[in-house]
Design a protein around this motif. Structure first.
Motif, mmCIF file in Angstrom:
data_model
loop_
_atom_site.group_PDB
_atom_site.id
_atom_site.type_symbol
_atom_site.label_atom_id
_atom_site.label_comp_id
_atom_site.label_asym_id
_atom_site.label_seq_id
_atom_site.Cartn_x
_atom_site.Cartn_y
_atom_site.Cartn_z
ATOM 1 N N PRO A 1 0.810 -1.226 0.000
ATOM 2 C CA PRO A 1 0.000 0.000 0.000
ATOM 3 C C PRO A 1 0.843 1.276 0.000
ATOM 4 O O PRO A 1 0.468 2.274 -0.633
ATOM 5 C CB PRO A 1 -0.815 -0.125 1.292
ATOM 6 N N ALA A 2 1.968 1.246 0.702
ATOM 7 C CA ALA A 2 2.833 2.432 0.721
ATOM 8 C C ALA A 2 3.433 2.679 -0.655
ATOM 9 O O ALA A 2 3.526 3.832 -1.113
ATOM 10 C CB ALA A 2 3.940 2.244 1.762
ATOM 11 N N LEU A 3 3.836 1.636 -1.322
ATOM 12 C CA LEU A 3 4.378 1.774 -2.675
ATOM 13 C C LEU A 3 3.330 2.317 -3.629
ATOM 14 O O LEU A 3 3.610 3.192 -4.464
ATOM 15 C CB LEU A 3 4.887 0.408 -3.170
ATOM 16 N N GLU A 4 2.118 1.815 -3.514
ATOM 17 C CA GLU A 4 1.042 2.286 -4.393
ATOM 18 C C GLU A 4 0.727 3.753 -4.132
ATOM 19 O O GLU A 4 0.474 4.527 -5.078
ATOM 20 C CB GLU A 4 -0.203 1.427 -4.191
ATOM 21 N N ASP B 1 5.046 -4.097 -7.196
ATOM 22 C CA ASP B 1 5.517 -5.262 -6.455
ATOM 23 C C ASP B 1 6.680 -4.844 -5.542
ATOM 24 O O ASP B 1 7.704 -4.343 -6.034
ATOM 25 C CB ASP B 1 5.989 -6.336 -7.427
ATOM 26 N N PRO B 2 6.571 -5.031 -4.230
ATOM 27 C CA PRO B 2 7.676 -4.654 -3.343
ATOM 28 C C PRO B 2 8.943 -5.478 -3.568
ATOM 29 O O PRO B 2 10.028 -5.061 -3.153
ATOM 30 C CB PRO B 2 7.106 -4.919 -1.947
ATOM 31 N N LEU C 1 11.428 2.648 -9.511
ATOM 32 C CA LEU C 1 10.487 3.751 -9.706
ATOM 33 C C LEU C 1 11.172 5.075 -10.030
ATOM 34 O O LEU C 1 10.511 6.030 -10.452
ATOM 35 C CB LEU C 1 9.644 3.939 -8.438
ATOM 36 N N ALA C 2 12.491 5.153 -9.818
ATOM 37 C CA ALA C 2 13.190 6.440 -9.954
ATOM 38 C C ALA C 2 13.016 7.042 -11.339
ATOM 39 O O ALA C 2 12.689 8.233 -11.483
ATOM 40 C CB ALA C 2 14.673 6.258 -9.622
ATOM 41 N N ARG C 3 13.233 6.245 -12.378
ATOM 42 C CA ARG C 3 13.120 6.791 -13.740
ATOM 43 C C ARG C 3 11.676 7.166 -14.059
ATOM 44 O O ARG C 3 11.414 8.216 -14.650
ATOM 45 C CB ARG C 3 13.638 5.773 -14.754
ATOM 46 N N ILE D 1 8.360 6.052 0.856
ATOM 47 C CA ILE D 1 7.738 4.733 1.074
ATOM 48 C C ILE D 1 7.875 4.325 2.534
ATOM 49 O O ILE D 1 6.916 3.849 3.161
ATOM 50 C CB ILE D 1 8.379 3.678 0.158
ATOM 51 N N ALA D 2 9.069 4.529 3.087
ATOM 52 C CA ALA D 2 9.309 4.158 4.478
ATOM 53 C C ALA D 2 8.382 4.937 5.411
ATOM 54 O O ALA D 2 7.855 4.390 6.395
ATOM 55 C CB ALA D 2 10.768 4.398 4.838
ATOM 56 N N ALA D 3 8.174 6.201 5.115
ATOM 57 C CA ALA D 3 7.316 7.028 5.960
ATOM 58 C C ALA D 3 5.858 6.605 5.871
ATOM 59 O O ALA D 3 5.099 6.732 6.845
ATOM 60 C CB ALA D 3 7.461 8.496 5.559
ATOM 61 N N ALA D 4 5.461 6.115 4.707
ATOM 62 C CA ALA D 4 4.060 5.744 4.499
ATOM 63 C C ALA D 4 3.746 4.308 4.919
ATOM 64 O O ALA D 4 2.573 3.945 5.062
ATOM 65 C CB ALA D 4 3.694 5.920 3.015
ATOM 66 N N ALA D 5 4.764 3.488 5.134
ATOM 67 C CA ALA D 5 4.544 2.063 5.405
ATOM 68 C C ALA D 5 4.013 1.829 6.815
ATOM 69 O O ALA D 5 4.475 2.446 7.783
ATOM 70 C CB ALA D 5 5.852 1.296 5.208
ATOM 71 N N ASP D 6 3.048 0.941 6.919
ATOM 72 C CA ASP D 6 2.495 0.538 8.218
ATOM 73 C C ASP D 6 3.150 -0.777 8.623
ATOM 74 O O ASP D 6 2.696 -1.859 8.251
ATOM 75 C CB ASP D 6 0.981 0.376 8.114
ATOM 76 N N LEU D 7 4.229 -0.682 9.367
ATOM 77 C CA LEU D 7 4.975 -1.866 9.786
ATOM 78 C C LEU D 7 5.039 -1.982 11.301
ATOM 79 O O LEU D 7 5.902 -2.675 11.845
ATOM 80 C CB LEU D 7 6.394 -1.815 9.209
ATOM 81 N N ASP D 8 4.132 -1.321 11.985
ATOM 82 C CA ASP D 8 4.130 -1.314 13.443
ATOM 83 C C ASP D 8 4.021 -2.736 13.986
ATOM 84 O O ASP D 8 3.099 -3.481 13.627
ATOM 85 C CB ASP D 8 2.962 -0.477 13.950
ATOM 86 N N GLY D 9 4.976 -3.123 14.815
ATOM 87 C CA GLY D 9 4.990 -4.460 15.398
ATOM 88 C C GLY D 9 5.516 -5.524 14.474
ATOM 89 O O GLY D 9 5.641 -6.691 14.870
ATOM 90 N N ILE D 10 5.822 -5.147 13.243
ATOM 91 C CA ILE D 10 6.285 -6.120 12.258
ATOM 92 C C ILE D 10 7.785 -5.988 12.021
ATOM 93 O O ILE D 10 8.533 -6.972 12.133
ATOM 94 C CB ILE D 10 5.541 -5.950 10.911
#
Length: 546
Positions: A13-16, A24-25, A43-45, A58-67
């Motif tokens: 979801p963060a990538l999208e 695809d991550p 995705l850079a280009r 992406i890192a800021a948007a990712a929900d990885l709490d507890g993971i």
């Protein structure tokens, strides 16, 4: 638990959100973290921004709490380090589950696995080894995952050679008293007579007609040949430790009554063309070296039927009568084009619906030290029984010798060739079957000395963490094996055994105390159970003592 899938689902979801469309991550294990994603670089280009900035978004948007903890490294990689609570929880869940955290498939299929396929009245040789070992590993894996597996051993038990064999048996007064070894020499003698004796050749051809017309005497002698061969095959399978049984035999003879209907059905749909007296199908897209359409010969010019007709009849039977959702043909790579053409014609005829998968599971050859096809010292094809005899004589335990042969076959990508090397295969160190068996036996020995059982796992040391990650990689390894890649499971088990060896050296178990001791015994127990299950899926026996 499939950690890669979990991280994929959390990161996607963060990538999208950053890319504006699904991405695809591409989660991979990494030496720089537990897992890593390089999706930001791709995705850079497209986005016209530096990959490090994209990765940070992406890192800021990712929900990885507890993971997991996520950081950006290098040119824009996302490094993922799992939390200790996640690892401990996943290990404890796996330990409490008799299936080690690998759930059965949600939608079971009926899967027909066609493998081994020796010829009646001949000894099995090394050429049958790979089909038998690979096919059995796939059948075991699919079955363990919850699929309805139908094993099919497609015997070569019909055709012109049996007129020759039956006639020669009549010359000798019948088949009683012949061992399978006798029959092998007997086949060669019959072949020589057929090639050199005009009278015998004529009688053999007439015997084919009698056999195929249902002549009682011819059929009785033929059945004796088949029955004696099947007893021999079952003995080899028992020694090899594969799951093929008497109910899995499906000879070519069983399809003979269907062949006329195969021809009629193809002709009715306009799929047959006469070519030099033969009836052939010409599926689109298949051409020879000269660019001309490649024929699939369904009925030969003399009116006889070849492998194509029998294989088409088998497709009809497996779909129509057995209700197959998937059909896997574990046959050497040289037969790839043949099966592709059979499947193409069957689909055109309507016998292979679009929702039924038919796949040729090809494999390479077994080579000798000279890089050529493995042969005996006399230059003959190596008999499988003799190979098994040598394996058991060289190893300290018969199961170790058989396991060494199986692991050598399964540990490399099936599509490639491999060199048959006794010294390497039977070594107790390195990437071998005995190494897995010794690792399992070491753990069983540990528990005989421990005097207590395993406890809840709490990972604290680096070697414990490395072992934990290897244990939690079992589920994706099994799923990969079920994608007709059993080497992915074999390689994983070797990595698990290596991780346990490092853990054993760096984290004392019996000298530890209290909760630490119980936790380490828990890790050891889960390792033993995982090795045992994984080796079972590969068809390798786990030994409590060596």
């Amino acid at each position: 638990m499939n950690l890669e899938s979990l991280l994929h689902d959390r990161l996607a979801p963060a990538l999208e959100a950053v890319a504006g469309h699904p991405v695809d991550p591409a989660i991979r294990a990494s030496p720089h973290a537990d897992f890593q994603s390089g999706a930001a670089l791709g995705l850079a280009r497209e986005l016209g921004r530096p990959p490090m900035r994209i990765a940070a978004e992406i890192a800021a948007a990712a929900d990885l709490d507890g993971i997991a903890e996520i950081t950006v490294s290098g040119p824009g990689f996302l490094n993922l380090v799992l939390t200790g609570d996640l690892i401990d929880g996943a290990l404890r869940a796996a330990a409490a589950d008799e299936r080690l955290g690998v759930a059965p498939v949600a939608a079971p299929e009926r899967i027909v696995v066609d493998y081994s396929g020796p010829n009646v009245a001949k000894e099995m040789h090394v050429g049958h080894l790979r089909s038998t070992i690979i096919g059995d590993a796939l059948a075991r894996t699919y079955e363990w995952l919850g699929h309805d597996v139908i094993r099919v051993n497609h015997l070569g038990d019909w055709g012109t050679p049996f007129g020759m064999l039956v006639e020669h048996l009549l010359d000798l007064g019948g088949a009683d008293g012949h061992s399978i070894g006798d029959l092998t020499a007997f086949y060669q003698a019959a072949r020589v007579k057929f090639d050199t004796d005009d009278d015998f050749r004529t009688r053999a051809r007439l015997r084919v007609v009698a056999l195929q017309s249902g002549d009682p005497l011819s059929r009785d002698l033929w059945r004796q040949l088949v029955a004696q061969s099947e007893r021999y095959f079952l003995d080899v399978y028992a020694r090899l430790g594969v799951t093929l049984g008497p109910g899995d035999f499906a000879g070519e003879s069983g399809y003979q009554d269907d062949l006329a209907a195969v021809v009629a059905g193809l002709a009715e749909k306009g799929l047959l063309t006469e070519s030099d007296g033969a009836l052939c199908a010409f599926p689109a897209g298949f051409t020879g070296r000269d660019g001309a359409p490649l024929p699939l010969i369904v009925r030969k010019a003399d009116g006889g039927f070849g492998y194509a007709a029998t294989d088409l009849a088998a497709v009809r039977h497996r779909v129509g009568k057995l209700g197959a959702d998937r059909m896997l043909y574990v046959v050497g790579s040289p037969q790839r084009i043949h099966f592709q053409m059979v499947f193409a014609v069957a689909r055109k005829a309507g016998w292979l619906p679009d929702d039924v998968v038919a796949e040729h599971i090809g494999f390479g050859s077994i080579l000798g030290a000279d890089g050529r096809m493995l042969k005996s010292r006399a230059g003959d094809t190596v008999k499988l029984a003799e190979l098994l005899d040598e394996a058991t004589s060289r190893a300290s335990e018969p199961a170790i010798g058989i396991g060494a042969i199986k692991y050598a076959d399964l540990s490399g990508d099936r599509r490639g060739d491999y060199v048959f090397d006794w010294d390497r295969m039977l070594a107790s160190t390195g990437n071998t079957g005995p190494y897995l068996q010794y690792a399992y036996a070491r753990i069983r020995s540990l528990f005989r000395k421990a005097g207590s059982g395993p406890g809840p796992v709490t990972v604290t040391e680096p070697a414990e963490r490395a072992l934990a990650l290897a244990l939690l990689g079992f589920e994706p390894a099994v799923r990969a094996a079920a994608s007709a890649e059993p080497h992915r499971l074999a390689v994983h088990l070797h990595g698990l055994a290596v991780a346990f060896s490092v853990f054993w050296e760096r984290c004392p178990v019996l000298r530890a105390e209290g909760e630490v001791r119980a936790s380490r015994l828990g890790l050891a127990d889960l390792t033993a159970r995982t090795l045992h299950t994984g080796m079972f899926l590969l068809g390798i026996e786990a030994l409590d003592q060596i």
